[in-house]
Each structure stands twice: as C-alpha cells, then as structure tokens.
Design a protein around this motif. Structure first.
Motif, PDB file in Angstrom:
ATOM      1  N   UNK A  33       0.855  -1.179   0.000  1.00  0.00           N
ATOM      2  CA  UNK A  33       0.000   0.000   0.000  1.00  0.00           C
ATOM      3  C   UNK A  33       0.891   1.230   0.000  1.00  0.00           C
ATOM      4  N   UNK A  34       0.528   2.227  -0.787  1.00  0.00           N
ATOM      5  CA  UNK A  34       1.243   3.501  -0.817  1.00  0.00           C
ATOM      6  C   UNK A  34       0.247   4.601  -0.476  1.00  0.00           C
ATOM      7  N   UNK A  35       0.560   5.397   0.541  1.00  0.00           N
ATOM      8  CA  UNK A  35      -0.293   6.484   0.990  1.00  0.00           C
ATOM      9  C   UNK A  35       0.315   7.807   0.521  1.00  0.00           C
ATOM     10  N   UNK A  36      -0.510   8.635  -0.129  1.00  0.00           N
ATOM     11  CA  UNK A  36      -0.044   9.900  -0.684  1.00  0.00           C
ATOM     12  C   UNK A  36      -0.558  11.068   0.156  1.00  0.00           C
ATOM     13  N   UNK A  37       0.140  12.164   0.084  1.00  0.00           N
ATOM     14  CA  UNK A  37      -0.188  13.367   0.849  1.00  0.00           C
ATOM     15  C   UNK A  37      -1.619  13.837   0.594  1.00  0.00           C
ATOM     16  N   UNK A  38      -2.126  13.644  -0.608  1.00  0.00           N
ATOM     17  CA  UNK A  38      -3.478  14.112  -0.941  1.00  0.00           C
ATOM     18  C   UNK A  38      -4.584  13.161  -0.485  1.00  0.00           C
ATOM     19  N   UNK A  39      -4.223  12.069   0.197  1.00  0.00           N
ATOM     20  CA  UNK A  39      -5.215  11.120   0.681  1.00  0.00           C
ATOM     21  C   UNK A  39      -5.413   9.904  -0.203  1.00  0.00           C
ATOM     22  N   UNK A  40      -4.844   9.917  -1.394  1.00  0.00           N
ATOM     23  CA  UNK A  40      -4.928   8.766  -2.289  1.00  0.00           C
ATOM     24  C   UNK A  40      -4.131   7.606  -1.702  1.00  0.00           C
ATOM     25  N   UNK A  41      -4.661   6.403  -1.872  1.00  0.00           N
ATOM     26  CA  UNK A  41      -3.945   5.207  -1.436  1.00  0.00           C
ATOM     27  C   UNK A  41      -3.853   4.260  -2.622  1.00  0.00           C
ATOM     28  N   UNK A  42      -2.630   3.919  -3.014  1.00  0.00           N
ATOM     29  CA  UNK A  42      -2.396   2.947  -4.072  1.00  0.00           C
ATOM     30  C   UNK A  42      -2.171   1.579  -3.456  1.00  0.00           C
ATOM     31  N   UNK A  43      -2.484   0.541  -4.232  1.00  0.00           N
ATOM     32  CA  UNK A  43      -2.311  -0.836  -3.749  1.00  0.00           C
ATOM     33  C   UNK A  43      -1.809  -1.694  -4.897  1.00  0.00           C
ATOM     34  N   UNK A  44      -1.028  -2.722  -4.547  1.00  0.00           N
ATOM     35  CA  UNK A  44      -0.532  -3.654  -5.562  1.00  0.00           C
ATOM     36  C   UNK A  44      -0.353  -5.030  -4.954  1.00  0.00           C
ATOM     37  N   UNK A  45      -0.673  -6.041  -5.754  1.00  0.00           N
ATOM     38  CA  UNK A  45      -0.428  -7.441  -5.407  1.00  0.00           C
ATOM     39  C   UNK A  45      -0.397  -8.214  -6.715  1.00  0.00           C
ATOM     40  N   UNK A  46      -0.231  -9.521  -6.623  1.00  0.00           N
ATOM     41  CA  UNK A  46      -0.276 -10.358  -7.827  1.00  0.00           C
ATOM     42  C   UNK A  46      -1.666 -10.354  -8.447  1.00  0.00           C
TER      43      UNK A  46
END
Length: 94
Positions: A33-46
C-alpha cells in the motif's frame, strides 16, 4: 512473512509518504500500500493494482538499512495491522 510500515519524509508531490508492505522470506513484496499526501492510497499485489502502485522488482532492504537514511522511518507491524489496512484500501482484495 514480515510486515513493514515506512514513513518517507520528502517534498515530492507525486510520491507516497507512507509505504506498507508484506514481504516474503527473501524480502520481495507480495502486497503493498502507498499512501499519498493528498489522501490517495495505491495498492498492488499479484491480483491487481490501483493508482499506479506496483510491486518492487528487488528485495526490500532490512529495516536497519532503511532507518539508516534520515528520509525514512520504518517499523515492523503485526500481520493483523497490515490485513486491516489491506481490507480498507485494496479495492481488488477478496
């Protein structure tokens, strides 16, 4: 498995400020999970990815090495903490 939560101190608008990862025994990311300053959260898995986040292609350094850089502050977290964040933020999680 190891679960880590790393704060990244920087001023780059397009980069995450928090990275939370599930690592295998060789320290490759299985889920992130990647949390960004603007509140967006990215996610990655297989199983998928969201908001431009992708899994790393090399092993993640040990926490001692990560914490040796003043731009980062990382800690191990319990699996339950990771699973709760994953449930909340990974749109493709089962």
């Amino acid at each position: 498995m190891q679960y880590i939560d790393v704060q990244w101190f920087h001023e780059h608008a397009g980069e995450p400020v928090r990275l939370v990862s599930e690592l295998d025994c060789e320290r490759f990311e299985l889920r992130k999970l990647e949390f960004f300053r603007d509140g967006t959260v990215g996610a990655a898995s297989a199983n998928g990815a969201a908001h431009g986040t992708s899994l790393g292609t090399v092993p993640v350094p040990a926490l001692d090495e990560i914490n040796g850089d003043p731009a980062f502050s990382g800690a191990e977290v319990p699996p339950e903490v990771f699973e709760e964040l994953w449930r909340l933020y990974a749109p493709f999680a089962a």
